[in-house]
Design a protein around this motif. Sequence first.
Motif, short mmCIF file in Angstrom:
data_model
loop_
_atom_site.label_atom_id
_atom_site.label_comp_id
_atom_site.label_asym_id
_atom_site.label_seq_id
_atom_site.Cartn_x
_atom_site.Cartn_y
_atom_site.Cartn_z
N GLU A 154 0.82 -1.22 0.00
CA GLU A 154 0.00 0.00 0.00
C GLU A 154 0.85 1.26 0.00
O GLU A 154 0.41 2.32 -0.47
N GLU A 155 2.08 1.16 0.51
CA GLU A 155 2.96 2.33 0.58
C GLU A 155 3.74 2.58 -0.70
O GLU A 155 4.48 3.57 -0.79
N THR A 156 3.57 1.73 -1.72
CA THR A 156 4.26 1.97 -2.99
C THR A 156 3.66 3.20 -3.66
O THR A 156 2.60 3.70 -3.27
N ASP A 157 4.31 3.68 -4.72
CA ASP A 157 3.88 4.92 -5.35
C ASP A 157 2.47 4.84 -5.95
O ASP A 157 1.76 5.84 -6.04
N ASP A 158 2.06 3.63 -6.33
CA ASP A 158 0.74 3.47 -6.95
C ASP A 158 -0.14 2.44 -6.25
O ASP A 158 -1.29 2.23 -6.65
N GLY A 159 0.39 1.78 -5.22
CA GLY A 159 -0.39 0.78 -4.49
C GLY A 159 -0.68 -0.49 -5.27
O GLY A 159 -1.51 -1.30 -4.85
N VAL A 160 0.05 -0.69 -6.37
CA VAL A 160 -0.20 -1.86 -7.22
C VAL A 160 0.64 -3.05 -6.74
O VAL A 160 1.85 -2.93 -6.54
N GLY A 161 -0.01 -4.17 -6.58
CA GLY A 161 0.67 -5.40 -6.19
C GLY A 161 -0.34 -6.52 -6.09
O GLY A 161 -1.53 -6.33 -6.34
N LEU A 203 -4.35 -3.48 -5.07
CA LEU A 203 -3.76 -4.65 -4.40
C LEU A 203 -4.71 -5.81 -4.60
O LEU A 203 -5.83 -5.82 -4.08
N ARG A 204 -4.28 -6.78 -5.42
CA ARG A 204 -5.15 -7.89 -5.76
C ARG A 204 -4.83 -9.13 -4.94
O ARG A 204 -3.71 -9.33 -4.49
N GLY A 205 -5.83 -10.00 -4.79
CA GLY A 205 -5.64 -11.32 -4.23
C GLY A 205 -6.16 -12.35 -5.22
O GLY A 205 -7.24 -12.16 -5.80
N PHE A 206 -5.40 -13.38 -5.46
CA PHE A 206 -5.89 -14.48 -6.30
C PHE A 206 -5.25 -15.78 -5.84
O PHE A 206 -4.27 -15.79 -5.09
N SER A 207 -5.84 -16.88 -6.27
CA SER A 207 -5.29 -18.19 -5.93
C SER A 207 -5.07 -19.00 -7.20
O SER A 207 -5.62 -18.69 -8.26
N VAL A 208 -4.26 -20.03 -7.07
CA VAL A 208 -3.94 -20.93 -8.17
C VAL A 208 -4.29 -22.35 -7.74
O VAL A 208 -3.81 -22.82 -6.70
N SER A 209 -5.14 -23.00 -8.52
CA SER A 209 -5.54 -24.38 -8.21
C SER A 209 -5.14 -25.31 -9.35
O SER A 209 -5.47 -25.05 -10.51
#
Length: 287
Positions: A154-161, A203-209
């Motif tokens: 969240e503290e990055t320049d664009d909040g992308v991760g 900031l995304r959340g995803f899973s891999v199955s």
Amino acid sequence: MTDDNFDLTPPELRRDDLLVVDDSRFTEENIALVTGAASGIGQATAVALAVNGLTVVGADIDETGLEETRDIADDLGADGTVEAVETDLTNDDDIGAVVETAAEYGTLRYVANIAGMQHIDSIAEFPMEKYDLLQDIMVRAPFLTAQKAIPHIEETDDGVGAIANMSSVHGHYATERKAAYITAKHAITGLTRAIAAEGGGTLRGFSVSVGYVLTPLMINQIEDTAEQRGISKREVIEDVMLGQARTKEMMTPAEVANLFTFGFSRHGKHLNGADMLWDGGYTHTYQ
């Protein structure tokens, strides 16, 4: 059916097997933290992300395996690097320390919670110490890792991760004698969705199955099952493990690693709170 000439050797990681994505954030200044990085899917993912130019902090309790991961990345001419951090995922202080170490290397944007274990027993016979250990590694540790990593992203320049969690076909349905593993994989779905709900879209959340993957851990399980049932290793794979699948071939660690690479990349920006299910038709088809 015999096992003559039946090779169960885990495939060597090759650069040609790894997905390479043109992404402006895949640079050495940006950091990916990968747990379980000393072997199998975690090792392949750490190497794949390094090949894509990221600085990877590999976390695992197996220091020798982590060194091997770093050597593989070097041998493949990775544009990024793998930094090995010996980490006990059952220790809260270790988890906090590895996240802080990752942040010290650069801008922490990506987390791949891959570390896992398996224990096979009926619910009635399941040893609770094994149940607790499995939940600690596969549910509590990903939660705490996310908790510690989110402020940095969240503290990055664009909040992308993005925070990606290793799930399984067993996060979609249940089979016998894997109750703790199934419980953990269903729990990881909830964590993934919660990360997405709180991530604000950047900031995304995803899973891999996936289904069955040819890793050293899986080879041991195949050999044990063959001995227990008095059948060949080939029969274990084709009839027991892949009997329900339509694609009669085990995945490789590199193929799973490519899903994490894609999910983290700009091409995965709409993958949020969802699961990447690559199981050869295992879950949604039947005979």
